[in-house]
Design a protein around this motif. Structure first.
Motif, PDB file in Angstrom:
ATOM      1  N   UNK A 126      13.387   6.333   0.490  1.00 56.84           N
ATOM      2  CA  UNK A 126      12.617   6.575   1.711  1.00 56.84           C
ATOM      3  C   UNK A 126      11.126   6.709   1.409  1.00 56.84           C
ATOM      4  N   UNK A 127      10.828   7.329   0.277  1.00 52.43           N
ATOM      5  CA  UNK A 127       9.428   7.473  -0.135  1.00 52.43           C
ATOM      6  C   UNK A 127       9.344   7.128  -1.614  1.00 52.43           C
ATOM      7  N   UNK A 128       8.153   6.775  -2.082  1.00 53.33           N
ATOM      8  CA  UNK A 128       8.026   6.551  -3.516  1.00 53.33           C
ATOM      9  C   UNK A 128       7.577   7.853  -4.186  1.00 53.33           C
ATOM     10  N   UNK A 132       6.319  11.482  -2.767  1.00 55.60           N
ATOM     11  CA  UNK A 132       7.084  12.707  -2.985  1.00 55.60           C
ATOM     12  C   UNK A 132       6.179  13.802  -3.538  1.00 55.60           C
ATOM     13  N   UNK A 133       5.343  13.432  -4.495  1.00 52.31           N
ATOM     14  CA  UNK A 133       4.447  14.432  -5.086  1.00 52.31           C
ATOM     15  C   UNK A 133       3.433  14.928  -4.064  1.00 52.31           C
ATOM     16  N   UNK A 134       3.009  14.030  -3.168  1.00 50.35           N
ATOM     17  CA  UNK A 134       1.999  14.455  -2.196  1.00 50.35           C
ATOM     18  C   UNK A 134       2.586  15.501  -1.237  1.00 50.35           C
ATOM     19  N   UNK A 151      -2.125  14.114   2.828  1.00 46.83           N
ATOM     20  CA  UNK A 151      -1.529  13.399   3.960  1.00 46.83           C
ATOM     21  C   UNK A 151      -1.706  11.893   3.819  1.00 46.83           C
ATOM     22  N   UNK A 152      -2.891  11.475   3.339  1.00 45.61           N
ATOM     23  CA  UNK A 152      -3.101  10.024   3.231  1.00 45.61           C
ATOM     24  C   UNK A 152      -2.235   9.452   2.117  1.00 45.61           C
ATOM     25  N   UNK A 153      -2.004  10.246   1.064  1.00 51.17           N
ATOM     26  CA  UNK A 153      -1.099   9.772   0.008  1.00 51.17           C
ATOM     27  C   UNK A 153       0.348   9.747   0.487  1.00 51.17           C
ATOM     28  N   UNK A 154       0.702  10.690   1.343  1.00 50.07           N
ATOM     29  CA  UNK A 154       2.061  10.682   1.893  1.00 50.07           C
ATOM     30  C   UNK A 154       2.265   9.418   2.727  1.00 50.07           C
ATOM     31  N   UNK A 440       4.617   4.284 -13.206  1.00 49.76           N
ATOM     32  CA  UNK A 440       5.046   5.689 -13.264  1.00 49.76           C
ATOM     33  C   UNK A 440       4.428   6.509 -12.135  1.00 49.76           C
ATOM     34  N   UNK A 441       3.362   6.004 -11.552  1.00 53.85           N
ATOM     35  CA  UNK A 441       2.759   6.737 -10.429  1.00 53.85           C
ATOM     36  C   UNK A 441       3.631   6.590  -9.192  1.00 53.85           C
ATOM     37  N   UNK A 442       4.070   5.373  -8.940  1.00 54.43           N
ATOM     38  CA  UNK A 442       4.878   5.152  -7.739  1.00 54.43           C
ATOM     39  C   UNK A 442       6.350   5.412  -8.017  1.00 54.43           C
ATOM     40  N   UNK A 443       6.697   5.521  -9.299  1.00 58.25           N
ATOM     41  CA  UNK A 443       8.084   5.846  -9.634  1.00 58.25           C
ATOM     42  C   UNK A 443       8.936   4.633  -9.909  1.00 58.25           C
ATOM     43  N   UNK A 444       8.318   3.448  -9.978  1.00 54.34           N
ATOM     44  CA  UNK A 444       9.123   2.255 -10.229  1.00 54.34           C
ATOM     45  C   UNK A 444       9.606   2.173 -11.672  1.00 54.34           C
ATOM     46  N   UNK A 445       8.830   2.760 -12.577  1.00 51.98           N
ATOM     47  CA  UNK A 445       9.212   2.686 -13.994  1.00 51.98           C
ATOM     48  C   UNK A 445       9.269   4.078 -14.602  1.00 51.98           C
ATOM     49  N   UNK A 446       9.957   4.970 -13.907  1.00 45.35           N
ATOM     50  CA  UNK A 446       9.868   6.356 -14.312  1.00 45.35           C
ATOM     51  C   UNK A 446      11.179   6.820 -14.969  1.00 45.35           C
TER      52      UNK A 446
END
Ligand SMILES: Nc1nc2c(ncn2[C@@H]2O[C@H](COP(=O)(O)OP(=O)(O)OP(=O)(O)O)[C@@H](O)[C@H]2O)c(=O)[nH]1
Ligand SMILES: [Mg+2]
Length: 462
Positions: A126-128, A132-134, A151-154, A440-446
């Motif tokens: 649902x979120x990257x 999630x961190x934001x 909020x803008x990062x969310x 790793x920021x967006x979680x695609x390669x985490x």
């Protein structure tokens, strides 16, 4: 522990309040919800309707009323976690909430780990990860600007920027790989400089912009630790009280009044400050005072901003000299000449000559004079040190993000520098690494460990 069992937690702060919410998420959420909650009215076959609020009671296994509540049953996927969710709005007493939660656990749910609801929102797509961190940053924001960034990062701002950058890296990478895979098909004359360089230069510029905003973003998010320091009796505690507009610290004419660190929060020109009043620094045999002074020195070490308080009625002394020696190179310092309501023996010019390069402000903490000027000086100094107030606020707020961006930037820069010299394999390796890192920021390669670390910082119930 499975990622797909049914979890539950109290999702509101523990304490007395109007309402407190017990949240259940997972495949068994509806079954558990129906087991513990009894609607007041006889409900028909459509019960429970999704996203509809029901009035009724939570009953114990023996049928006793535990609380009078409102319950919402929310069918996946239009929910926070993208799983079935039940939220029970209870009376927010510590005991009531615990009893309702226990009843839910008894009915088959497992107690959620910190951040596990949000982790599921991430795992279910649902979120990257940066979104999630934001969420945590929004919860913890200490300033308006930090809240805006959160909020803008969310809404995906950082994810979009990182996505664009990764896309560009991939384009450059594919051009290099094409030359590697089919050297015969590629025109040897084809210039890497022309083919790849503009793309990568743009990537480097975008990463630098992100990196430049990181310090400010982080400071706005976490607050700026500010130590008020000076010799005994200079008026540090009085200044803290004046700035906080409350009698926080004990003030007394006896030097050595403040023994321990005392902290208070204050927003100055949009910057969230954590202000620490410290013990007057000087040589002493008193063991308690010595401990206080050690704490004061540790606070100076930790501080991003120092407010150095001088007593205008006493003139420059060796003690002031010793305090000033604690300033680290590059540390942001505002110098305050206090007690200007008394006959003055310390001129601003003298202070500027002794401690050049720092703004000097005159105040009277007991008569509330010069406080606006002090706030102005703090605001301008922080603007200067943290990179000013750009039209657009920085997207990044976490040290984790800043670290990744720095690493990716270094890799891209090294590729840019070595473009015509290095073997293609090496260039491609570095670019791949930059691409993976940014994922790793967006979680695609985490990795799983990183996820554990990130979500363990969350509160239970979020
Ligand atoms: N006239 C005048 N007196 C002040 C001013 N600020 C502080 N004082 C007085 O100076 C004395 C010391 O003030 P504090 O605020 O306790 O000083 P401090 O720097 O915290 O002192 P220590 O905790 O002992 O290091 C008190 O008697 C205050 O009332 C001021 O601006 N003008
Ligand atoms: Mg004091």
């Amino acid at each position: 522990m499975s990622d797909f069992d049914t979890i539950a937690a109290i999702s509101t702060p523990i304490g007395e309040g109007g309402i407190g919410i017990v949240r259940i998420s997972g495949p068994e959420a509806f079954a558990i919800g129906k087991k513990v909650f009894t609607p007041r009215r006889q409900e028909g076959p459509g019960y429970p309707r999704s996203h509809y609020l029901y009035y009724g009671h939570v009953l114990s296994a023996e049928g006793e009323v535990i609380d009078e509540v409102l319950a919402a049953f929310m069918k996946a996927p239009r929910t926070y976690t993208r799983e079935d969710i039940v939220e029970i709005n209870c009376h927010s007493g510590v005991l009531t909430l615990r009893k309702v939660l226990n009843r839910v656990l008894e009915a088959g749910a497992r107690l959620a780990q910190p951040g596990e609801f949000t982790r599921r929102a991430f795992l279910n797509g649902r979120i990257d990860l940066s979104q999630a961190e934001s969420i945590m940053r929004i919860i913890r924001a200490r300033s308006e600007e930090a809240l805006r960034i959160g909020l803008s990062n969310l809404q995906g701002r950082l994810s979009r920027e990182i996505g664009t950058i990764r896309e560009k890296i991939l384009t450059a990478l594919s051009r290099i790989e094409a030359r590697l895979d089919f050297p015969e098909d590629v025109d040897d004359e084809l210039d890497l400089e022309r083919e790849v360089k503009p793309e990568l230069a743009e990537v480097a510029a975008m990463l630098s912009r992100l990196a430049a905003g990181a310090g400010r973003g982080h400071a706005l998010q976490e607050g700026i630790y500010t130590a008020i320091i000076g010799k005994p009796n200079a008026g540090k505690s009085s200044l803290l009280n004046a700035l906080l507009r409350e009698e926080r610290a004990i003030v007394h004419e006896i030097p050595g009044t403040t023994r321990d660190l005392l902290e208070g929060y204050l927003t100055v020109k949009g910057y969230p400050l954590c202000l620490a009043d410290t013990a007057g620094i000087h040589r002493t045999d008193d063991p308690v005072e010595q401990k206080g002074i050690a704490r004061a020195k540790a606070a100076v070490e930790r501080a991003r901003l120092l407010i150095l308080v001088l007593d205008g009625s006493t003139g420059w002394s060796r003690e002031d000299e010793e305090v000033a020696e604690l300033i680290r190179p590059g540390q942001a310092v505002v110098i305050v000449i206090n007690k200007i309501d008394l006959p003055q023996r310390l001129k601003p010019e003298e202070v500027r000559a002794r401690l050049p390069g720092h703004p000097v402000v005159c105040t009277s903490a007991v008569h509330n004079l010069g406080l606006d000027q002090l706030e102005e000086a703090i605001g301008s100094l922080l603007d200067e040190k943290l990179g000013g107030r750009e039209a657009e606020s920085p997207a990044m707020v976490s040290l984790r993000h800043a670290g990744i961006v720095q690493e990716a930037l270094a890799l891209v820069q090294s590729v840019l520098e070595a473009l015509s010299r290095q073997p293609l394999e090496l260039l491609s390796m570095d670019l791949k690494e930059a691409w993976l890192k940014l994922g790793e920021i967006t979680g695609e390669t985490v990795s799983e460990e990183l996820l554990d670390r990130i979500f363990s910082e969350f509160c239970i119930g979020k």
